[in-house]
Scaffold this active site. Structure first.
Site, mmCIF file in Angstrom:
data_model
loop_
_atom_site.group_PDB
_atom_site.id
_atom_site.type_symbol
_atom_site.label_atom_id
_atom_site.label_comp_id
_atom_site.label_asym_id
_atom_site.label_seq_id
_atom_site.Cartn_x
_atom_site.Cartn_y
_atom_site.Cartn_z
ATOM 1 N N ASP A 13 0.815 -1.225 0.000
ATOM 2 C CA ASP A 13 0.000 0.000 0.000
ATOM 3 C C ASP A 13 0.846 1.271 0.000
ATOM 4 O OD1 ASP A 13 -2.295 -1.652 0.218
ATOM 5 O OD2 ASP A 13 -1.895 -1.836 2.363
ATOM 6 N N LYS A 16 2.078 2.177 -5.200
ATOM 7 C CA LYS A 16 2.822 1.705 -6.374
ATOM 8 C C LYS A 16 2.069 1.957 -7.673
ATOM 9 C CE LYS A 16 3.146 -2.419 -4.409
ATOM 10 N NZ LYS A 16 2.821 -2.135 -3.012
ATOM 11 N N GLY A 40 -4.201 -4.475 -4.452
ATOM 12 C CA GLY A 40 -5.169 -3.472 -4.907
ATOM 13 C C GLY A 40 -4.415 -2.218 -5.265
ATOM 14 N N HIS A 41 -4.287 -1.937 -6.547
ATOM 15 C CA HIS A 41 -3.558 -0.743 -6.984
ATOM 16 C C HIS A 41 -4.553 0.307 -7.456
ATOM 17 C CE1 HIS A 41 0.359 -3.188 -7.765
ATOM 18 N NE2 HIS A 41 0.088 -3.023 -6.502
ATOM 19 N N GLN A 223 2.253 -5.961 -3.022
ATOM 20 C CA GLN A 223 2.596 -6.039 -1.578
ATOM 21 C C GLN A 223 3.938 -5.316 -1.327
ATOM 22 O OE1 GLN A 223 1.632 -9.479 -2.955
ATOM 23 N NE2 GLN A 223 -0.410 -8.657 -2.715
HETATM 24 P P1 IMP Z 1 -2.711 -12.928 1.796
HETATM 25 O O1 IMP Z 1 -1.755 -12.378 0.794
HETATM 26 O O2 IMP Z 1 -4.150 -12.691 1.450
HETATM 27 O O3 IMP Z 1 -2.425 -14.358 2.140
HETATM 28 O O4 IMP Z 1 -2.493 -12.114 3.170
HETATM 29 C C1 IMP Z 1 -1.294 -12.216 3.922
HETATM 30 C C2 IMP Z 1 -0.925 -10.870 4.530
HETATM 31 O O5 IMP Z 1 -0.545 -9.964 3.504
HETATM 32 C C3 IMP Z 1 -2.057 -10.180 5.286
HETATM 33 O O6 IMP Z 1 -1.506 -9.470 6.373
HETATM 34 C C4 IMP Z 1 -2.628 -9.205 4.283
HETATM 35 O O7 IMP Z 1 -3.266 -8.115 4.883
HETATM 36 C C5 IMP Z 1 -1.348 -8.783 3.574
HETATM 37 N N1 IMP Z 1 -1.559 -8.319 2.205
HETATM 38 C C6 IMP Z 1 -1.824 -9.069 1.121
HETATM 39 N N2 IMP Z 1 -1.932 -8.300 0.035
HETATM 40 C C7 IMP Z 1 -1.712 -7.037 0.417
HETATM 41 C C8 IMP Z 1 -1.647 -5.780 -0.276
HETATM 42 O O8 IMP Z 1 -1.804 -5.680 -1.483
HETATM 43 N N3 IMP Z 1 -1.387 -4.693 0.497
HETATM 44 C C9 IMP Z 1 -1.158 -4.777 1.831
HETATM 45 N N4 IMP Z 1 -1.202 -5.918 2.516
HETATM 46 C C10 IMP Z 1 -1.471 -7.052 1.819
#
Ligand code: IMP
Length: 431
Positions: A13, A16, A40-41, A223
């Site tokens: 977040d 990017k 989510g971009h 991420q």
């Molecule tokens: P997962 O990727 O859904 O398995 O989540 C694992 C961890 O990564 C959790 O803490 C999510 O909140 C975090 N996470 C996954 N995708 C994003 C992102 O795009 N932005 C911020 N945190 C993310």
């Protein structure tokens, strides 16, 4: 060679999407190489706001070719929905979007396993996943029992899906989770295969051919490094390689073809989901950053945890990724702060430490060591050139550069395209 990797340098977040949108015109190709629709971009163009989860942000730029690489995990239904959405606003995707035949497919049972594990975990073991099935899909990939996008082109695809559903229904039963309807799932995935067929390609060859023609490739990380499966705060991480190294394994473009790495970093820090976060603010300051920065997840809508800039994380991200320069985002969110603390080191069990420990338990015991900078207390949101930033903002930036050992090459003070400006002496292109 002008191939660039752009990564998140904190917990995701960092903004990017906006930076990629600005630098995409300097590249012919934009590639997603890891993660899935957990990302989510958000990109704002004029009055239109797009939230992209799977499609590379380059899709919003005419003339950009886009690839979803082999390292990504793809929920075909989510991909179809996103293609429909961008096409509805007049964006052409056929002939511009290529999806790797080697990318693994997220299946409905992956999402159910993800939700069920999160639901059953004791509070302190919850990861706070997006429940998009990311972890279980990567686990199947590593266990060599995954389905890949290329399988959609096989005559026995329906049988492959049916067999996987039957096996996973046993796993779901053991977890007391709902079952997947085999026939419904097969029919849905067969229909999705027909819909997505025109996009499926050998993207490894496509990208290496493009590289041989000296067409510039931009690798769009999702991420951030602190959520990377290896380098992040394991187990409170995502299941992919969110750092620069992932760009090669997730696309099939070799390491020596990468010319530079840009680290996107926010002027403060946020995190969604669970796990330690040393500079997290539990008081009014945290609330004011959340409000000023509109810090709510683009994918799940969850409020993001907010804290001050952490230079230890910045240094670590720079080391692990070889970052050439920062794209420093959301400077404007600090506009109203009278004083701005920066975390320069941690104190852990009575010792000062300067890097991120491997143990998540030790990390949870780390307390930030702060120094304080004066704020600028003026509106920067209309500024378009570095020279026009208030002196205190320039000093804040210079201190971040000093503490992390990396220069700032791009600064952003708002979500609009004109609010992101480049520092020519550091970047070698103009926006
Ligand atoms: P997962 O990727 O859904 O398995 O989540 C694992 C961890 O990564 C959790 O803490 C999510 O909140 C975090 N996470 C996954 N995708 C994003 C992102 O795009 N932005 C911020 N945190 C993310």
């Amino acid at each position: 060679m002008a191939n660039t990797v752009l990564i998140g340098s904190q917990w995701g977040d960092e903004g990017k999407g906006k930076i990629i949108d600005v630098i995409a015109p300097h590249h012919q190709w934009v590639v997603r190489y890891q993660g899935g629709n957990n990302a989510g971009h958000t990109v704002e163009i004029g009055d239109q706001r797009y939230v992209l989860h799977l499609l590379p942000s380059g899709i919003l730029r005419d003339g950009c070719q886009c690839v979803i690489g082999n390292g990504v995990v793809i929920d075909p239904a989510a991909l179809e929905k996103e293609i429909d959405e961008v096409e509805a606003s007049g964006i052409i995707t056929i002939g511009r979007l290529f999806v790797s035949d080697r990318a693994h497919m997220i299946m409905p049972y992956h999402c159910l396993i993800d939700s069920s594990r999160e639901g059953r975990a004791a509070d302190k073991e919850k990861i706070g996943t997006t429940k998009r099935g990311i972890g279980p899909t990567y686990a199947d990939k590593a266990s060599r029992v995954g389905l890949r996008i290329g399988d959609m082109l096989e005559p026995d695809f329906a049988d492959l899906v049916a067999a996987r559903v039957r096996e996973n229904n046993q796993v779901l039963a053991a977890l007391d989770a709902p079952q997947v309807d085999e026939q419904e799932c097969v029919a849905r995935y067969v229909a999705l295969a027909a819909r997505l067929k025109p996009y499926i390609a050998d993207t490894i060859k496509l990208l290496n051919d493009a590289d041989a023609r000296e067409e510039a490739i931009l690798f769009e990380g999702a991420q951030g490094v602190m959520l990377d499966l290896d380098y992040g705060t394991y187990p409170f991480v995502t299941s992919s390689s969110a750092s620069a190294g992932g760009a090669c394994t997730g696309s099939g473009v070799p390491p020596h073809r990468i010319a530079k790495v840009i680290g996107v970093i926010k002027a403060y820090t946020t995190r969604v989901g669970e796990g330690p976060f040393p500079t997290e603010l539990h008081d009014e300051s945290g609330e004011s950053l959340r409000k000023a920065g509109n810090e709510f997840g683009a994918t799940t809508g969850r409020p993001r945890r907010c804290g001050w800039f952490d230079a230890v994380v910045g240094r670590y991200a720079a080391m692990v990724n070889g970052i050439d320069y920062w794209a420093l985002t959301k400077m404007d969110v600090l506009d109203q702060q009278a004083k701005i603390p920066i975390c320069v080191a941690y104190e852990c069990d009575g010792e000062r430490i300067e890097t991120v420990p491997a143990s998540v338990r030790a990390y949870a015991r780390c307390r930030p060591v702060y120094e304080e900078m004066p704020g600028w207390q003026s509106d920067t949101t209309e500024i378009e050139r570095l020279e026009d930033l208030p002196d205190a903002a320039k000093r804040y930036m210079a201190r971040l550069e000093e503490l992390t050992g990396v220069p700032v090459g791009i600064v952003s003070v708002g979500p609009k395209r004109h609010s992101t400006f480049v520092i020519d002496s550091v970047c070698k292109f103009r926006t």
